[in-house]
Design an enzyme around this catalytic site. Sequence first.
Site, PDB file in Angstrom:
ATOM      1  CG  HIS A  33      -2.069  -1.058   1.117  1.00  0.00           C
ATOM      2  ND1 HIS A  33      -3.281  -0.984   1.741  1.00  0.00           N
ATOM      3  CD2 HIS A  33      -1.731  -2.561   0.876  1.00  0.00           C
ATOM      4  CE1 HIS A  33      -3.803  -2.083   1.506  1.00  0.00           C
ATOM      5  NE2 HIS A  33      -3.143  -3.074   1.089  1.00  0.00           N
ATOM      6  CG  ASN A 365       1.987  -2.361  -5.833  1.00  0.00           C
ATOM      7  OD1 ASN A 365       1.132  -1.420  -6.494  1.00  0.00           O
ATOM      8  ND2 ASN A 365       1.997  -2.608  -4.811  1.00  0.00           N
ATOM      9  CD  GLN A 386      -1.909 -12.246  -4.321  1.00  0.00           C
ATOM     10  OE1 GLN A 386      -1.712 -13.616  -4.379  1.00  0.00           O
ATOM     11  NE2 GLN A 386      -1.293 -11.531  -3.484  1.00  0.00           N
TER      12      GLN A 386
END
Length: 467
Positions: A33, A365, A386
Amino acid sequence: PENHAVSSQKLSSMERSSATPHFLFVTTPMQGHINPARRLAARVMASMPGARVTFSTAVGGHRLMFPSLATPDEETVDDAGVLYAPYSDGFDEGFRPEVHGMATYKERARAVGRETLSAVVAGLAARGRPVTRMVYAFLVGWAPHVARVHGIPAALYWIQPAAVFAVYYHYFHGHEALIASCANDADPDAAIELPGLPPLRSSALPSIVCITSPEHPHYLLLDMMRDLFLVLDEYKPKVLVNTFDALEPSALRAVAQFELVAVGPVVPDEASPSSTDLFRRDDGKGCMEWLDTKPARSVVYVSFGSILSMSKRQEEETRRGLEATGRPYLWVARKGAGVVMEWCDQVKVLSHPAVGCFVTHCGWNSTLESVTSGVPMVAVPQWTDQPTVAWLVEARMGVGVRARADGEGAVDRGELQRCVETVMGDGEAALGIRAQADLWRWRAEQAIVGGGTSESNLRAFASELCS
């Protein structure tokens, strides 16, 4: 009392428009985050050189980011001029479920977080640096309350794909039973059609929508996500999404009740830092020197993120599968056997010409970093968003293949070897995947260059308070 205490700090719209733009980014103290929030903060600052940017995460994360500070909650400024001013979530030594208990986290973090973030905002105003816009990540769903108390507009920064936002929205707005039923269906071909999205198989749904009992170990995450969407319904903020129009055109428009604005891919560039790693151990120089000795596209890079630890069996199957390929591999992990390195600069590794494949857990990311580097992927999703990211990698972009897990949730050595060969071999499938990887790298670049869709969206967002 809280409303009364800070009422004098409220800014009228006229006062905000005349004040220096000041963006306050707020996030939980988690690696996945902090990184995208820091990178977006740097991009905002680059697009508006006259703006101020303050970054606030909980003290537990702040002290890991800046271990040399005199006190854990001391403010600091980085080279780009971003001010770091932490709030407290009530767990300044770091939250440990085995010590604190999962049940205590949400209420304590919300109560203490509201109070201490409010103090950060009030303190900035008292120093002549009033905040004019708050941007918060999704596990601090209480932050818009603080923004409202201080009369500051807030925007949510959604750090997962737009498709995941849409699935969660529909889950919390009338489709819960239907989605949970599909997610728990043993038939691998079971699929669900949700408004604005293509049919999604159960294996493409985010993991927490399968949870049907408060006893589930990840129920807290589902509970916090439910709170987030309740707050979204109440405050109706703008939603910035770390994605780009070419990748998710339909998903960005799948929830008509919200304005989803693509500002990604938010990955490191000249304007933004690579990362502020909470687990950094060394300078990573050794892995780059090792890569320099390898031929182009010959190395398998393996990393499964910074949160979940692998089972001993999965570690062993991964090691055996990698060895069976006969290819050099660079495996980065914080724990466990068979580790090549504890830390490396992932963006630098993915940008290295020797890397030909990324075996990844499909954290968003990591996936975007791989897409922008043009590196094909073997998707080994674990939890949360995911599985949906793996669907985007394989079915939407065609830049990789998904490894199929067995009944215990592990990917065996033969399956891993097969997937690596599919991506890195000389066959037609590998050539097609590499071509798609090159295409999507170009599309991602086009989104964030000057005049690109995401760059224009971010510039419009950053400047709208000044108009």
